[in-house]
Design a protein around this motif. Structure first.
Motif, PDB file in Angstrom:
ATOM      1  N   MET A   1     -42.121  10.753   9.940  1.00 36.08           N
ATOM      2  CA  MET A   1     -41.212  11.343  11.252  1.00 36.08           C
ATOM      3  C   MET A   1     -40.229  10.136  11.516  1.00 36.08           C
ATOM      4  SD  MET A   1     -41.599  11.918  14.862  1.00 36.08           S
ATOM      5  CE  MET A   1     -42.803  13.400  15.233  1.00 36.08           C
ATOM      6  N   ASN A   2     -39.263  10.435  11.704  1.00 34.39           N
ATOM      7  CA  ASN A   2     -38.072   9.232  12.283  1.00 34.39           C
ATOM      8  C   ASN A   2     -38.054   9.626  13.914  1.00 34.39           C
ATOM      9  OD1 ASN A   2     -37.292   8.508   9.707  1.00 34.39           O
ATOM     10  ND2 ASN A   2     -35.931  10.113   9.387  1.00 34.39           N
ATOM     11  N   ILE A   3     -37.969   8.442  14.517  1.00 37.97           N
ATOM     12  CA  ILE A   3     -37.871   8.403  16.060  1.00 37.97           C
ATOM     13  C   ILE A   3     -36.557   7.656  15.974  1.00 37.97           C
ATOM     14  CG2 ILE A   3     -38.448   7.895  18.288  1.00 37.97           C
ATOM     15  CD1 ILE A   3     -41.340   8.004  17.290  1.00 37.97           C
ATOM     16  N   PHE A   4     -35.546   8.247  16.661  1.00 41.68           N
ATOM     17  CA  PHE A   4     -33.957   7.698  16.801  1.00 41.68           C
ATOM     18  C   PHE A   4     -33.811   7.219  18.105  1.00 41.68           C
ATOM     19  CE2 PHE A   4     -33.749  10.634  13.064  1.00 41.68           C
ATOM     20  CZ  PHE A   4     -32.960   9.634  12.256  1.00 41.68           C
ATOM     21  N   LEU A   5     -33.703   5.912  18.301  1.00 41.20           N
ATOM     22  CA  LEU A   5     -33.271   5.452  19.805  1.00 41.20           C
ATOM     23  C   LEU A   5     -31.687   5.464  19.829  1.00 41.20           C
ATOM     24  CD1 LEU A   5     -35.934   2.746  20.314  1.00 41.20           C
ATOM     25  CD2 LEU A   5     -36.137   5.227  20.867  1.00 41.20           C
ATOM     26  N   ILE A   6     -31.226   6.102  20.664  1.00 42.70           N
ATOM     27  CA  ILE A   6     -29.593   6.172  21.028  1.00 42.70           C
ATOM     28  C   ILE A   6     -29.296   6.019  22.063  1.00 42.70           C
ATOM     29  CG2 ILE A   6     -29.380   7.918  19.228  1.00 42.70           C
ATOM     30  CD1 ILE A   6     -28.986  10.258  21.409  1.00 42.70           C
ATOM     31  N   GLY A   7     -28.147   5.582  22.718  1.00 46.53           N
ATOM     32  CA  GLY A   7     -27.832   5.062  23.998  1.00 46.53           C
ATOM     33  C   GLY A   7     -26.813   3.973  23.993  1.00 46.53           C
ATOM     34  N   TYR A   8     -26.283   3.504  25.132  1.00 50.68           N
ATOM     35  CA  TYR A   8     -25.222   2.668  25.099  1.00 50.68           C
ATOM     36  C   TYR A   8     -25.897   1.354  25.008  1.00 50.68           C
ATOM     37  CZ  TYR A   8     -20.884   0.834  26.794  1.00 50.68           C
ATOM     38  OH  TYR A   8     -19.553   0.268  26.746  1.00 50.68           O
ATOM     39  N   ARG A   9     -25.050   0.527  24.641  1.00 53.69           N
ATOM     40  CA  ARG A   9     -25.405  -1.032  24.494  1.00 53.69           C
ATOM     41  C   ARG A   9     -26.020  -1.365  25.653  1.00 53.69           C
ATOM     42  NH1 ARG A   9     -19.820  -4.358  23.980  1.00 53.69           N
ATOM     43  NH2 ARG A   9     -19.946  -3.333  21.849  1.00 53.69           N
ATOM     44  N   CYS A  10     -27.275  -2.254  25.192  1.00 52.82           N
ATOM     45  CA  CYS A  10     -28.097  -2.783  26.325  1.00 52.82           C
ATOM     46  C   CYS A  10     -28.944  -2.157  27.217  1.00 52.82           C
ATOM     47  CB  CYS A  10     -27.188  -4.060  27.427  1.00 52.82           C
ATOM     48  SG  CYS A  10     -26.711  -5.428  26.574  1.00 52.82           S
ATOM     49  N   THR A  11     -29.308  -0.981  26.465  1.00 51.02           N
ATOM     50  CA  THR A  11     -30.342   0.207  27.255  1.00 51.02           C
ATOM     51  C   THR A  11     -31.841  -0.437  26.525  1.00 51.02           C
ATOM     52  OG1 THR A  11     -29.634   1.538  25.639  1.00 51.02           O
ATOM     53  CG2 THR A  11     -28.403   1.778  27.978  1.00 51.02           C
ATOM     54  N   GLY A  12     -31.908  -1.106  25.823  1.00 56.19           N
ATOM     55  CA  GLY A  12     -32.970  -1.459  25.202  1.00 56.19           C
ATOM     56  C   GLY A  12     -33.397  -1.041  23.990  1.00 56.19           C
ATOM     57  N   LYS A  13     -32.576  -0.350  23.285  1.00 54.99           N
ATOM     58  CA  LYS A  13     -32.953   0.372  21.936  1.00 54.99           C
ATOM     59  C   LYS A  13     -33.776  -0.630  21.054  1.00 54.99           C
ATOM     60  CE  LYS A  13     -28.732   1.332  21.137  1.00 54.99           C
ATOM     61  NZ  LYS A  13     -27.745   0.896  22.168  1.00 54.99           N
ATOM     62  N   THR A  14     -33.249  -1.695  20.672  1.00 49.75           N
ATOM     63  CA  THR A  14     -33.917  -2.581  19.571  1.00 49.75           C
ATOM     64  C   THR A  14     -35.344  -3.313  20.256  1.00 49.75           C
ATOM     65  OG1 THR A  14     -31.880  -3.474  18.698  1.00 49.75           O
ATOM     66  CG2 THR A  14     -33.689  -4.731  18.344  1.00 49.75           C
ATOM     67  N   THR A  15     -35.147  -3.879  21.592  1.00 51.10           N
ATOM     68  CA  THR A  15     -36.473  -4.108  22.209  1.00 51.10           C
ATOM     69  C   THR A  15     -37.501  -2.995  22.334  1.00 51.10           C
ATOM     70  OG1 THR A  15     -35.199  -5.695  23.319  1.00 51.10           O
ATOM     71  CG2 THR A  15     -37.278  -5.511  23.975  1.00 51.10           C
ATOM     72  N   ILE A  16     -37.079  -1.988  22.894  1.00 54.18           N
ATOM     73  CA  ILE A  16     -38.261  -0.927  22.931  1.00 54.18           C
ATOM     74  C   ILE A  16     -38.502  -0.420  21.697  1.00 54.18           C
ATOM     75  CG2 ILE A  16     -38.370   1.379  24.024  1.00 54.18           C
ATOM     76  CD1 ILE A  16     -36.650   0.352  26.231  1.00 54.18           C
ATOM     77  N   GLY A  17     -37.563  -0.331  20.645  1.00 50.51           N
ATOM     78  CA  GLY A  17     -37.765   0.151  19.332  1.00 50.51           C
ATOM     79  C   GLY A  17     -38.903  -0.652  18.697  1.00 50.51           C
ATOM     80  N   THR A  18     -38.908  -1.939  18.573  1.00 44.64           N
ATOM     81  CA  THR A  18     -39.856  -2.835  18.086  1.00 44.64           C
ATOM     82  C   THR A  18     -41.313  -2.464  18.692  1.00 44.64           C
ATOM     83  OG1 THR A  18     -39.465  -4.407  19.325  1.00 44.64           O
ATOM     84  CG2 THR A  18     -38.094  -4.593  17.335  1.00 44.64           C
ATOM     85  N   ILE A  19     -41.260  -2.281  19.857  1.00 44.60           N
ATOM     86  CA  ILE A  19     -42.559  -2.112  20.551  1.00 44.60           C
ATOM     87  C   ILE A  19     -43.350  -0.699  20.239  1.00 44.60           C
ATOM     88  CG2 ILE A  19     -43.954  -1.894  22.868  1.00 44.60           C
ATOM     89  CD1 ILE A  19     -41.813  -3.765  23.923  1.00 44.60           C
ATOM     90  N   THR A  99     -36.622  12.742  15.750  1.00 47.08           N
ATOM     91  CA  THR A  99     -36.370  13.244  17.092  1.00 47.08           C
ATOM     92  C   THR A  99     -35.644  12.047  17.831  1.00 47.08           C
ATOM     93  OG1 THR A  99     -38.630  14.247  17.279  1.00 47.08           O
ATOM     94  CG2 THR A  99     -37.816  13.353  19.487  1.00 47.08           C
ATOM     95  N   ALA A 100     -34.719  12.472  18.633  1.00 46.07           N
ATOM     96  CA  ALA A 100     -33.892  11.264  19.278  1.00 46.07           C
ATOM     97  C   ALA A 100     -34.240  11.340  20.633  1.00 46.07           C
ATOM     98  CB  ALA A 100     -32.297  11.873  19.194  1.00 46.07           C
ATOM     99  N   VAL A 101     -34.536   9.972  20.956  1.00 44.63           N
ATOM    100  CA  VAL A 101     -34.735   9.607  22.369  1.00 44.63           C
ATOM    101  C   VAL A 101     -33.413   8.726  22.941  1.00 44.63           C
ATOM    102  CG1 VAL A 101     -36.300   8.581  23.974  1.00 44.63           C
ATOM    103  CG2 VAL A 101     -37.234   9.402  21.853  1.00 44.63           C
ATOM    104  N   TRP A 102     -32.877   9.274  24.125  1.00 43.47           N
ATOM    105  CA  TRP A 102     -31.803   8.696  24.836  1.00 43.47           C
ATOM    106  C   TRP A 102     -32.320   7.769  25.878  1.00 43.47           C
ATOM    107  CZ3 TRP A 102     -28.068  11.950  28.622  1.00 43.47           C
ATOM    108  CH2 TRP A 102     -27.067  10.972  29.063  1.00 43.47           C
ATOM    109  N   LEU A 103     -31.947   6.312  25.687  1.00 42.93           N
ATOM    110  CA  LEU A 103     -32.247   5.342  26.407  1.00 42.93           C
ATOM    111  C   LEU A 103     -31.251   5.249  27.363  1.00 42.93           C
ATOM    112  CD1 LEU A 103     -34.125   2.692  24.377  1.00 42.93           C
ATOM    113  CD2 LEU A 103     -35.298   4.757  25.249  1.00 42.93           C
ATOM    114  N   LYS A 104     -31.310   5.355  28.781  1.00 47.00           N
ATOM    115  CA  LYS A 104     -30.271   5.408  29.882  1.00 47.00           C
ATOM    116  C   LYS A 104     -30.315   4.244  30.547  1.00 47.00           C
ATOM    117  CE  LYS A 104     -29.505   9.784  31.371  1.00 47.00           C
ATOM    118  NZ  LYS A 104     -29.883  10.948  32.058  1.00 47.00           N
ATOM    119  N   ALA A 105     -29.122   3.762  31.248  1.00 40.76           N
ATOM    120  CA  ALA A 105     -29.240   2.787  32.163  1.00 40.76           C
ATOM    121  C   ALA A 105     -27.729   2.862  32.822  1.00 40.76           C
ATOM    122  CB  ALA A 105     -29.324   1.371  31.684  1.00 40.76           C
ATOM    123  N   GLU A 106     -27.808   2.542  34.148  1.00 37.23           N
ATOM    124  CA  GLU A 106     -26.580   2.611  34.971  1.00 37.23           C
ATOM    125  C   GLU A 106     -25.586   1.539  34.529  1.00 37.23           C
ATOM    126  OE1 GLU A 106     -27.714   1.089  39.355  1.00 37.23           O
ATOM    127  OE2 GLU A 106     -28.433   3.262  38.548  1.00 37.23           O
TER     128      GLU A 106
END
Length: 183
Positions: A1-19, A99-106
């Motif tokens: 299964m693929n989990i895709f982390l999507i969202g704007y830059r600096c919302t944590g996609k790479t850091t959270i993705g490795t965890i 499954t795509a997960v949108w990582l958000k931040a203001e």
């Protein structure tokens, strides 16, 4: 299964993705890193040399290759570039292949994180000629509907540590898996 982390830059996609990949014992990929490795240059150098359309083309190819590859793991977590959702084919592929997960931040949080990013401009070149706050607000307004269209669910990373965000995603994924297994 693929989990895709999507969202704007600096919302944590790479850091959270490795965890998250460690939690699930999945392989981890970052489309920006894959594109840079294949091109043998930074995103900034690619954009300066060939423009954003060339980068977006390479990004789409990397996404497709990663989404379709078989791994020795049960699945994989794929951290995507912030603009990957601009291409309707990318959005379709992400929805079809996982499954795509949108990582958000203001905007204020994103700008603060951009200022703390040790990788600097070589991996995050300016996207427009506007000042950073106006650029961030405008691009979030443009991209948010595309993130929402693509994602199964979203996580606001503002008040969460990367570990907390990864565990929240893990819980969502397990709840979803249980719902589909019982429904």
């Amino acid at each position: 299964m693929n989990i895709f982390l999507i969202g704007y830059r600096c919302t944590g996609k790479t850091t959270i993705g490795t965890i998250l990949a460690d939690l699930f014992e999945y392989a981890f990929w970052d489309t920006d890193q894959v594109v840079q490795e294949q091109a043998g240059m930074s995103i900034e150098a690619m954009v300066k040399k060939n423009g954003w359309p060339c980068f977006r083309h390479k990004e789409a190819h990397a996404l497709e290759a990663l989404a379709n590859q078989a791994t020795g793991h049960a699945g994989q977590v794929i951290s995507t570039g912030g603009g990957i959702v601009l291409d309707p084919e990318n959005r379709k592929l992400i929805r079809e292949k996982g499954t795509a997960v949108w990582l958000k931040a203001e905007p204020a949080v994103i700008i603060e994180r951009l200022g703390q990013d040790t990788r600097g401009q070589s991996s995050r070149p300016a996207l427009t000629r506007s000042p950073i706050y106006q650029e961030t607000v405008a691009l979030l307004a443009e991209r948010s509907p595309l993130y929402q269209e693509t994602a199964r669910f979203s996580i606001d990373t503002k008040a969460l540590s990367p570990d907390q965000a990864a565990r929240q995603i893990q819980q969502h994924m397990e709840n979803f898996k249980n719902l589909t297994a019982n429904g």
